[in-house]
Write an enzyme that holds these catalytic residues in place. Structure first.
Site, PDB file in Angstrom:
ATOM      1  N   ASP A  80       0.467  -0.742   1.369  1.00  0.00           N
ATOM      2  CA  ASP A  80       0.926  -1.214   2.673  1.00  0.00           C
ATOM      3  C   ASP A  80       2.443  -1.363   2.698  1.00  0.00           C
ATOM      4  OD1 ASP A  80       1.252  -2.298   5.132  1.00  0.00           O
ATOM      5  OD2 ASP A  80      -0.182  -3.932   4.872  1.00  0.00           O
ATOM      6  N   ASP A 307       4.573   2.712   8.979  1.00  0.00           N
ATOM      7  CA  ASP A 307       3.691   1.740   8.331  1.00  0.00           C
ATOM      8  C   ASP A 307       2.454   2.426   7.759  1.00  0.00           C
ATOM      9  OD1 ASP A 307       2.331  -0.509   7.526  1.00  0.00           O
ATOM     10  OD2 ASP A 307       1.868  -1.212   9.538  1.00  0.00           O
TER      11      ASP A 307
END
Length: 458
Positions: A80, A307
Protein backbone atom coordinates in the site's frame (compact mmCIF):
# COMPACT_ATOMS: atom_id res chain seq x y z
CA UNK A 1 -3.81 6.49 0.82
CA UNK A 2 -5.79 3.36 1.36
CA UNK A 3 -9.57 3.76 1.29
CA UNK A 4 -8.66 4.36 3.17
CA UNK A 5 5.81 -0.64 4.58
CA UNK A 6 16.80 -3.16 3.09
CA UNK A 7 17.93 -2.12 0.30
CA UNK A 8 16.79 0.31 -2.29
CA UNK A 9 14.02 -0.79 -4.65
CA UNK A 10 14.71 -0.42 -8.32
CA UNK A 11 13.36 -0.42 -11.87
CA UNK A 12 14.01 -3.49 -14.04
CA UNK A 13 11.06 -4.15 -16.27
CA UNK A 14 11.53 -1.51 -18.93
CA UNK A 15 15.11 -2.74 -19.31
CA UNK A 16 13.79 -6.25 -19.86
CA UNK A 17 11.28 -5.00 -22.38
CA UNK A 18 14.15 -3.65 -24.45
CA UNK A 19 16.49 -6.60 -24.16
CA UNK A 20 18.65 -5.39 -21.27
CA UNK A 21 18.09 -8.49 -19.16
CA UNK A 22 21.74 -8.77 -18.13
CA UNK A 23 21.76 -5.23 -16.76
CA UNK A 24 18.58 -5.91 -14.86
CA UNK A 25 19.95 -9.07 -13.26
CA UNK A 26 23.11 -7.23 -12.31
CA UNK A 27 20.93 -4.61 -10.63
CA UNK A 28 19.50 -7.35 -8.43
CA UNK A 29 22.84 -7.95 -6.75
CA UNK A 30 22.38 -7.44 -3.04
CA UNK A 31 18.61 -7.14 -3.46
CA UNK A 32 15.63 -9.22 -4.43
CA UNK A 33 12.64 -9.63 -6.69
CA UNK A 34 9.37 -10.44 -4.94
CA UNK A 35 6.20 -11.83 -6.47
CA UNK A 36 3.32 -9.35 -6.44
CA UNK A 37 -0.18 -10.66 -6.88
CA UNK A 38 -3.56 -9.04 -7.34
CA UNK A 39 -6.03 -11.34 -5.68
CA UNK A 40 -9.37 -11.45 -3.97
CA UNK A 41 -8.95 -11.73 -0.23
CA UNK A 42 -10.10 -10.47 3.10
CA UNK A 43 -8.11 -9.88 6.26
CA UNK A 44 -10.72 -11.68 8.32
CA UNK A 45 -14.49 -12.27 8.42
CA UNK A 46 -16.24 -8.93 8.11
CA UNK A 47 -19.56 -7.35 8.88
CA UNK A 48 -21.88 -5.90 6.26
CA UNK A 49 -20.74 -2.38 5.32
CA UNK A 50 -22.76 0.72 6.12
CA UNK A 51 -24.27 2.70 3.27
CA UNK A 52 -21.97 4.82 1.11
CA UNK A 53 -18.78 3.13 2.28
CA UNK A 54 -16.17 1.70 -0.05
CA UNK A 55 -16.33 -2.06 0.22
CA UNK A 56 -13.66 -3.13 -2.19
CA UNK A 57 -10.34 -2.03 -0.75
CA UNK A 58 -9.41 -5.56 0.25
CA UNK A 59 -11.67 -7.39 -2.22
CA UNK A 60 -8.81 -7.16 -4.70
CA UNK A 61 -5.47 -6.22 -3.21
CA UNK A 62 -1.82 -6.36 -4.16
CA UNK A 63 -0.04 -8.78 -1.86
CA UNK A 64 3.60 -9.70 -1.32
CA UNK A 65 5.12 -12.53 0.74
CA UNK A 66 7.26 -11.33 3.64
CA UNK A 67 9.12 -13.15 6.43
CA UNK A 68 9.14 -11.50 9.85
CA UNK A 69 11.04 -12.31 13.04
CA UNK A 70 13.58 -14.95 14.08
CA UNK A 71 13.02 -17.68 13.21
CA UNK A 72 11.19 -16.14 10.23
CA UNK A 73 7.42 -16.41 10.08
CA UNK A 74 5.90 -16.24 6.60
CA UNK A 75 3.17 -13.64 6.25
CA UNK A 76 1.22 -12.08 3.38
CA UNK A 77 1.04 -8.29 3.35
CA UNK A 78 -0.99 -5.86 1.26
CA UNK A 79 1.35 -3.50 -0.62
CA UNK A 80 0.00 0.00 0.00
CA UNK A 81 1.73 3.14 -1.27
CA UNK A 82 -1.04 5.19 0.32
CA UNK A 83 -0.49 4.11 3.94
CA UNK A 84 2.23 4.86 6.45
CA UNK A 85 2.69 2.53 9.42
CA UNK A 86 2.99 -1.14 8.51
CA UNK A 87 1.02 -3.56 10.63
CA UNK A 88 0.49 -7.24 11.23
CA UNK A 89 -2.39 -9.11 12.79
CA UNK A 90 -0.74 -10.54 15.87
CA UNK A 91 -1.35 -13.67 17.89
CA UNK A 92 -4.59 -13.29 19.78
CA UNK A 93 -6.07 -10.80 17.29
CA UNK A 94 -9.83 -10.82 17.21
CA UNK A 95 -12.23 -9.31 14.72
CA UNK A 96 -15.69 -8.09 15.80
CA UNK A 97 -18.55 -10.13 14.37
CA UNK A 98 -22.18 -10.80 15.12
CA UNK A 99 -21.32 -14.22 16.54
CA UNK A 100 -18.38 -15.29 18.68
CA UNK A 101 -15.39 -13.30 17.42
CA UNK A 102 -12.96 -15.54 15.51
CA UNK A 103 -9.22 -15.39 15.83
CA UNK A 104 -7.45 -13.74 12.94
CA UNK A 105 -6.10 -16.21 10.37
CA UNK A 106 -2.36 -16.58 9.94
CA UNK A 107 -1.56 -14.18 12.75
CA UNK A 108 2.04 -13.26 13.57
CA UNK A 109 3.28 -14.67 16.89
CA UNK A 110 5.57 -12.09 18.47
CA UNK A 111 6.34 -14.28 21.48
CA UNK A 112 7.86 -16.87 19.12
CA UNK A 113 10.33 -14.35 17.66
CA UNK A 114 13.62 -13.72 19.48
CA UNK A 115 13.98 -10.34 17.72
CA UNK A 116 10.52 -9.01 18.59
CA UNK A 117 10.28 -6.08 20.98
CA UNK A 118 7.19 -4.10 21.95
CA UNK A 119 7.70 -0.38 22.51
CA UNK A 120 7.06 0.92 26.03
CA UNK A 121 5.64 4.24 27.12
CA UNK A 122 9.07 5.61 28.02
CA UNK A 123 10.68 4.64 24.71
CA UNK A 124 11.64 7.34 22.19
CA UNK A 125 9.40 5.64 19.62
CA UNK A 126 6.33 6.20 21.79
CA UNK A 127 7.23 9.87 22.24
CA UNK A 128 7.20 10.36 18.48
CA UNK A 129 4.82 13.17 17.58
CA UNK A 130 5.19 13.49 13.83
CA UNK A 131 2.68 15.25 11.66
CA UNK A 132 1.92 12.32 9.38
CA UNK A 133 -0.27 9.94 11.38
CA UNK A 134 -3.73 11.28 12.31
CA UNK A 135 -3.37 9.58 15.70
CA UNK A 136 0.28 9.32 16.86
CA UNK A 137 1.44 6.48 19.14
CA UNK A 138 0.18 6.95 22.69
CA UNK A 139 0.74 5.44 26.13
CA UNK A 140 -1.82 3.00 27.46
CA UNK A 141 -0.69 3.55 31.05
CA UNK A 142 -0.40 0.96 33.85
CA UNK A 143 -0.36 -1.91 34.28
CA UNK A 144 0.93 -2.71 30.77
CA UNK A 145 2.61 0.66 30.02
CA UNK A 146 2.44 -0.37 26.39
CA UNK A 147 2.71 2.03 23.48
CA UNK A 148 -0.52 1.84 21.52
CA UNK A 149 -1.34 2.61 17.89
CA UNK A 150 -4.75 3.28 16.40
CA UNK A 151 -5.21 3.35 12.62
CA UNK A 152 -8.28 4.12 10.54
CA UNK A 153 -8.99 4.30 6.83
CA UNK A 154 -11.51 6.07 4.63
CA UNK A 155 -13.26 2.77 3.84
CA UNK A 156 -14.24 2.63 7.53
CA UNK A 157 -11.82 -0.16 8.44
CA UNK A 158 -9.70 0.30 11.53
CA UNK A 159 -6.88 -1.40 13.43
CA UNK A 160 -5.67 -1.11 17.01
CA UNK A 161 -2.69 -2.64 18.78
CA UNK A 162 0.78 -1.98 20.13
CA UNK A 163 3.82 -0.38 18.52
CA UNK A 164 6.58 -2.96 18.11
CA UNK A 165 9.77 -3.69 16.18
CA UNK A 166 11.12 -6.81 14.49
CA UNK A 167 13.20 -7.90 11.51
CA UNK A 168 11.64 -8.01 8.03
CA UNK A 169 12.98 -10.16 5.20
CA UNK A 170 11.79 -9.35 1.70
CA UNK A 171 12.95 -11.81 -0.93
CA UNK A 172 16.73 -12.26 -0.94
CA UNK A 173 17.46 -8.89 0.65
CA UNK A 174 19.25 -8.77 4.02
CA UNK A 175 16.92 -8.52 7.03
CA UNK A 176 16.07 -5.02 8.24
CA UNK A 177 14.56 -3.92 11.51
CA UNK A 178 11.46 -1.76 11.41
CA UNK A 179 8.66 -0.47 13.61
CA UNK A 180 5.16 -1.74 12.89
CA UNK A 181 1.78 -2.05 14.53
CA UNK A 182 1.18 -5.41 16.21
CA UNK A 183 -2.60 -5.40 15.80
CA UNK A 184 -4.85 -7.05 18.35
CA UNK A 185 -8.19 -5.68 17.13
CA UNK A 186 -9.18 -5.22 13.50
CA UNK A 187 -12.52 -4.22 12.01
CA UNK A 188 -13.26 -4.12 8.28
CA UNK A 189 -16.24 -3.20 6.15
CA UNK A 190 -14.60 -4.03 2.83
CA UNK A 191 -16.72 -7.03 1.87
CA UNK A 192 -20.21 -8.27 2.45
CA UNK A 193 -21.53 -11.76 2.83
CA UNK A 194 -22.24 -12.10 -0.89
CA UNK A 195 -18.78 -11.16 -2.13
CA UNK A 196 -16.46 -13.85 -3.42
CA UNK A 197 -13.71 -12.34 -1.29
CA UNK A 198 -15.51 -13.32 1.89
CA UNK A 199 -15.30 -16.98 0.92
CA UNK A 200 -11.73 -16.83 -0.33
CA UNK A 201 -9.20 -19.17 1.17
CA UNK A 202 -6.59 -16.44 0.88
CA UNK A 203 -6.04 -14.12 3.81
CA UNK A 204 -3.70 -11.21 4.30
CA UNK A 205 -1.76 -11.02 7.57
CA UNK A 206 -1.23 -7.28 7.41
CA UNK A 207 -0.27 -4.22 5.44
CA UNK A 208 3.08 -2.89 4.21
CA UNK A 209 2.91 0.90 4.32
CA UNK A 210 5.00 2.47 1.55
CA UNK A 211 4.13 6.18 1.52
CA UNK A 212 6.57 8.98 2.42
CA UNK A 213 5.61 9.36 6.07
CA UNK A 214 8.13 9.23 8.92
CA UNK A 215 7.03 5.77 10.08
CA UNK A 216 6.54 4.15 6.67
CA UNK A 217 8.64 1.17 5.66
CA UNK A 218 10.15 3.29 2.89
CA UNK A 219 11.37 5.99 5.28
CA UNK A 220 12.52 3.64 8.04
CA UNK A 221 14.68 1.62 5.65
CA UNK A 222 16.09 4.59 3.70
CA UNK A 223 14.54 3.38 0.44
CA UNK A 224 15.21 5.79 -2.41
CA UNK A 225 13.59 3.89 -5.26
CA UNK A 226 11.18 1.00 -5.74
CA UNK A 227 9.05 -0.31 -8.54
CA UNK A 228 6.31 -2.80 -9.23
CA UNK A 229 4.47 -4.31 -12.17
CA UNK A 230 0.92 -5.63 -11.82
CA UNK A 231 -0.20 -8.47 -14.07
CA UNK A 232 -3.86 -8.59 -15.17
CA UNK A 233 -6.25 -10.93 -13.43
CA UNK A 234 -4.70 -13.27 -10.92
CA UNK A 235 -1.41 -13.59 -12.80
CA UNK A 236 1.82 -12.95 -10.91
CA UNK A 237 3.43 -9.53 -10.99
CA UNK A 238 6.55 -8.41 -9.21
CA UNK A 239 8.07 -5.93 -6.79
CA UNK A 240 11.74 -5.26 -7.50
CA UNK A 241 14.31 -4.55 -4.80
CA UNK A 242 18.05 -3.98 -5.00
CA UNK A 243 20.80 -1.66 -6.29
CA UNK A 244 20.77 2.12 -6.51
CA UNK A 245 19.38 2.30 -10.02
CA UNK A 246 21.25 5.50 -10.83
CA UNK A 247 22.80 4.16 -14.03
CA UNK A 248 19.78 2.13 -15.09
CA UNK A 249 17.05 4.73 -15.52
CA UNK A 250 15.43 3.64 -18.77
CA UNK A 251 14.69 6.41 -21.30
CA UNK A 252 11.40 4.72 -22.14
CA UNK A 253 9.99 5.69 -18.77
CA UNK A 254 7.91 8.85 -18.66
CA UNK A 255 8.27 10.67 -15.37
CA UNK A 256 5.95 13.07 -13.62
CA UNK A 257 7.15 15.14 -10.66
CA UNK A 258 5.77 14.69 -7.17
CA UNK A 259 3.80 17.70 -5.98
CA UNK A 260 4.91 19.30 -2.72
CA UNK A 261 2.95 21.77 -0.58
CA UNK A 262 4.92 22.87 2.47
CA UNK A 263 2.15 24.47 4.54
CA UNK A 264 -0.34 22.17 6.26
CA UNK A 265 -3.72 22.09 4.54
CA UNK A 266 -6.74 20.21 5.94
CA UNK A 267 -7.42 18.10 2.82
CA UNK A 268 -3.92 17.65 1.38
CA UNK A 269 -2.01 14.47 2.22
CA UNK A 270 1.62 15.62 2.26
CA UNK A 271 3.07 12.10 2.49
CA UNK A 272 1.11 10.63 -0.43
CA UNK A 273 2.59 10.20 -3.91
CA UNK A 274 0.84 13.28 -5.22
CA UNK A 275 1.15 14.22 -8.90
CA UNK A 276 -0.42 16.90 -11.09
CA UNK A 277 -3.35 15.86 -13.28
CA UNK A 278 -3.45 18.22 -16.27
CA UNK A 279 -6.20 16.76 -18.40
CA UNK A 280 -8.39 13.77 -19.26
CA UNK A 281 -9.04 12.47 -22.74
CA UNK A 282 -11.55 9.97 -24.07
CA UNK A 283 -10.24 8.61 -27.35
CA UNK A 284 -8.86 11.66 -29.16
CA UNK A 285 -11.20 14.06 -27.36
CA UNK A 286 -9.60 16.12 -24.61
CA UNK A 287 -12.34 16.91 -22.11
CA UNK A 288 -13.09 20.61 -21.52
CA UNK A 289 -12.16 20.58 -17.85
CA UNK A 290 -10.77 23.82 -16.36
CA UNK A 291 -7.23 23.51 -15.00
CA UNK A 292 -8.45 24.81 -11.66
CA UNK A 293 -10.66 21.73 -11.28
CA UNK A 294 -7.64 19.43 -11.59
CA UNK A 295 -5.38 21.24 -9.09
CA UNK A 296 -5.52 21.35 -5.29
CA UNK A 297 -7.52 24.30 -4.00
CA UNK A 298 -6.74 26.49 -0.97
CA UNK A 299 -7.83 23.68 1.39
CA UNK A 300 -5.74 21.02 -0.38
CA UNK A 301 -8.80 19.28 -1.85
CA UNK A 302 -8.26 18.10 -5.40
CA UNK A 303 -4.82 16.52 -5.21
CA UNK A 304 -4.09 13.50 -7.43
CA UNK A 305 -2.55 10.44 -5.74
CA UNK A 306 -0.98 7.28 -7.18
CA UNK A 307 -2.12 4.56 -4.80
CA UNK A 308 -1.48 0.81 -4.91
CA UNK A 309 -3.88 0.29 -2.00
CA UNK A 310 -7.01 1.46 -3.83
CA UNK A 311 -8.48 -0.77 -6.51
CA UNK A 312 -10.15 1.62 -8.96
CA UNK A 313 -9.67 5.25 -10.02
CA UNK A 314 -11.69 8.13 -8.61
CA UNK A 315 -12.32 11.58 -10.04
CA UNK A 316 -13.93 14.61 -8.44
CA UNK A 317 -17.44 15.29 -9.72
CA UNK A 318 -16.50 18.21 -11.99
CA UNK A 319 -14.12 15.91 -13.88
CA UNK A 320 -16.12 12.71 -13.53
CA UNK A 321 -19.29 14.13 -15.10
CA UNK A 322 -17.69 15.09 -18.46
CA UNK A 323 -15.78 11.79 -18.55
CA UNK A 324 -18.98 9.83 -18.01
CA UNK A 325 -20.86 11.86 -20.61
CA UNK A 326 -18.17 11.54 -23.29
CA UNK A 327 -17.65 7.81 -22.66
CA UNK A 328 -21.41 7.15 -22.95
CA UNK A 329 -21.54 9.25 -26.12
CA UNK A 330 -18.68 7.34 -27.77
CA UNK A 331 -19.97 3.88 -26.82
CA UNK A 332 -23.64 4.13 -27.79
CA UNK A 333 -23.16 1.62 -30.62
CA UNK A 334 -21.10 -0.75 -28.50
CA UNK A 335 -22.78 -1.01 -25.11
CA UNK A 336 -26.34 -0.77 -23.85
CA UNK A 337 -26.71 1.43 -20.74
CA UNK A 338 -28.07 -0.38 -17.71
CA UNK A 339 -31.08 1.93 -17.62
CA UNK A 340 -31.50 1.81 -13.84
CA UNK A 341 -30.92 5.34 -12.47
CA UNK A 342 -30.83 4.14 -8.86
CA UNK A 343 -28.12 1.53 -9.45
CA UNK A 344 -24.76 2.71 -8.14
CA UNK A 345 -22.05 0.08 -7.68
CA UNK A 346 -20.12 0.48 -4.43
CA UNK A 347 -21.72 3.86 -3.87
CA UNK A 348 -19.52 5.60 -6.46
CA UNK A 349 -19.87 3.92 -9.89
CA UNK A 350 -22.99 4.89 -11.82
CA UNK A 351 -21.83 4.60 -15.45
CA UNK A 352 -23.06 1.04 -15.89
CA UNK A 353 -24.11 -1.23 -18.76
CA UNK A 354 -25.80 -4.57 -19.39
CA UNK A 355 -24.24 -7.03 -21.79
CA UNK A 356 -23.20 -10.65 -22.11
CA UNK A 357 -19.60 -11.61 -21.49
CA UNK A 358 -19.22 -12.37 -25.21
CA UNK A 359 -20.53 -8.93 -26.14
CA UNK A 360 -18.12 -7.16 -23.83
CA UNK A 361 -15.21 -9.28 -25.04
CA UNK A 362 -15.98 -8.29 -28.63
CA UNK A 363 -16.48 -4.62 -27.77
CA UNK A 364 -13.49 -4.21 -25.45
CA UNK A 365 -11.01 -3.64 -28.28
CA UNK A 366 -13.25 -0.96 -29.78
CA UNK A 367 -13.80 1.04 -26.60
CA UNK A 368 -12.24 4.52 -26.55
CA UNK A 369 -9.07 4.74 -24.51
CA UNK A 370 -9.19 6.98 -21.46
CA UNK A 371 -6.00 8.91 -20.79
CA UNK A 372 -5.09 10.55 -17.49
CA UNK A 373 -2.72 13.26 -18.68
CA UNK A 374 -0.09 14.08 -16.08
CA UNK A 375 2.70 16.59 -16.17
CA UNK A 376 5.26 14.79 -18.38
CA UNK A 377 3.48 11.43 -18.44
CA UNK A 378 0.16 9.75 -19.11
CA UNK A 379 -1.68 6.78 -17.63
CA UNK A 380 -3.67 5.28 -20.52
CA UNK A 381 -6.57 2.94 -19.75
CA UNK A 382 -8.08 0.84 -22.50
CA UNK A 383 -9.74 -2.44 -23.37
CA UNK A 384 -10.83 -4.74 -20.58
CA UNK A 385 -9.50 -2.39 -17.88
CA UNK A 386 -12.32 0.06 -18.64
CA UNK A 387 -15.15 -2.20 -17.47
CA UNK A 388 -15.70 -4.23 -14.31
CA UNK A 389 -18.30 -6.97 -14.05
CA UNK A 390 -20.39 -6.43 -10.93
CA UNK A 391 -20.42 -9.67 -8.91
CA UNK A 392 -23.82 -11.34 -8.57
CA UNK A 393 -25.71 -8.94 -10.84
CA UNK A 394 -27.46 -10.50 -13.87
CA UNK A 395 -30.17 -9.13 -16.14
CA UNK A 396 -32.32 -10.36 -19.00
CA UNK A 397 -34.06 -13.66 -19.58
CA UNK A 398 -32.27 -16.40 -17.68
CA UNK A 399 -29.66 -13.92 -16.53
CA UNK A 400 -28.05 -13.84 -19.97
CA UNK A 401 -26.55 -10.40 -19.40
CA UNK A 402 -24.14 -9.24 -16.73
CA UNK A 403 -23.88 -5.74 -15.26
CA UNK A 404 -20.68 -3.87 -16.08
CA UNK A 405 -19.53 -0.51 -14.74
CA UNK A 406 -16.95 1.95 -15.96
CA UNK A 407 -13.90 1.62 -13.69
CA UNK A 408 -13.80 5.33 -12.89
CA UNK A 409 -15.74 6.36 -9.81
CA UNK A 410 -17.09 9.63 -8.49
CA UNK A 411 -14.95 10.82 -5.56
CA UNK A 412 -17.72 13.07 -4.27
CA UNK A 413 -20.17 10.16 -4.05
CA UNK A 414 -17.55 8.18 -2.15
CA UNK A 415 -16.93 10.99 0.33
CA UNK A 416 -13.40 11.72 -0.90
CA UNK A 417 -11.85 15.08 -1.75
CA UNK A 418 -9.11 13.82 -4.07
CA UNK A 419 -8.32 12.15 -7.38
CA UNK A 420 -6.93 8.64 -6.86
CA UNK A 421 -5.25 6.46 -9.52
CA UNK A 422 -5.88 2.91 -8.34
CA UNK A 423 -3.99 -0.29 -9.06
CA UNK A 424 -6.59 -1.65 -11.52
CA UNK A 425 -5.45 1.03 -13.96
CA UNK A 426 -1.80 0.28 -13.27
CA UNK A 427 -2.00 -3.25 -14.71
CA UNK A 428 0.70 -3.98 -17.30
CA UNK A 429 2.33 -0.67 -16.44
CA UNK A 430 5.75 -0.51 -14.86
CA UNK A 431 5.48 2.03 -12.04
CA UNK A 432 8.64 3.40 -10.47
CA UNK A 433 8.66 5.50 -7.31
CA UNK A 434 11.85 7.55 -7.42
CA UNK A 435 12.06 9.32 -4.07
CA UNK A 436 15.60 10.56 -4.63
CA UNK A 437 14.42 12.67 -7.57
CA UNK A 438 10.85 13.24 -6.31
CA UNK A 439 9.08 11.70 -9.27
CA UNK A 440 7.00 8.73 -10.42
CA UNK A 441 7.71 6.97 -13.72
CA UNK A 442 5.37 4.98 -15.98
CA UNK A 443 6.07 2.61 -18.89
CA UNK A 444 3.82 0.10 -20.69
CA UNK A 445 5.01 -3.44 -19.95
CA UNK A 446 4.20 -7.15 -20.03
CA UNK A 447 4.29 -7.89 -16.32
CA UNK A 448 3.85 -11.64 -16.74
CA UNK A 449 6.95 -11.86 -18.96
CA UNK A 450 9.01 -9.76 -16.57
CA UNK A 451 8.01 -12.03 -13.70
CA UNK A 452 9.10 -15.11 -15.64
CA UNK A 453 12.45 -13.61 -16.67
CA UNK A 454 13.31 -12.42 -13.18
CA UNK A 455 12.28 -15.66 -11.57
CA UNK A 456 9.79 -14.13 -9.15
CA UNK A 457 7.56 -16.93 -7.92
CA UNK A 458 4.78 -16.90 -5.39
Amino acid sequence: MTFAMEPILLLCLSLLAHGAEAACREARFGGAVLPLRAQQLVLAPTQAPPANRLRFRHDVSLTVPVAVGAPPQNVTMVLDTGSELSWLLCNGSRVPSASAPPRAPGAFNGSASSTYAAAHCSSPECQWRGRDLPVPPFCAGPPSNSCRVSLSYADASSADGVLAADTFLLGGAPPVRALFGCITSYSSTTANGNDAATNSSEAATGLLGMNRGSLSFVTQTGTLRFAYCIAPGDGPGLLVLGGDGAALSAPQLNYTPLIEISQPLPYFDRVAYSVQLEGIRVGAALLPIPKSVLAPDHTGAGQTMVDSGTQFTFLLADAYAPLKGEFLNQTTALLAPLGEPDFVFQGAFDACFRASEARVAAASQLLPEVGLVLRGAEVAVGGEKLLYRVPGERRGEGGAEAVWCLTFGNSDMAGMSAYVIGHHHQQNVWVEYDLQNSRVGFAPARCDLATQRLGARA
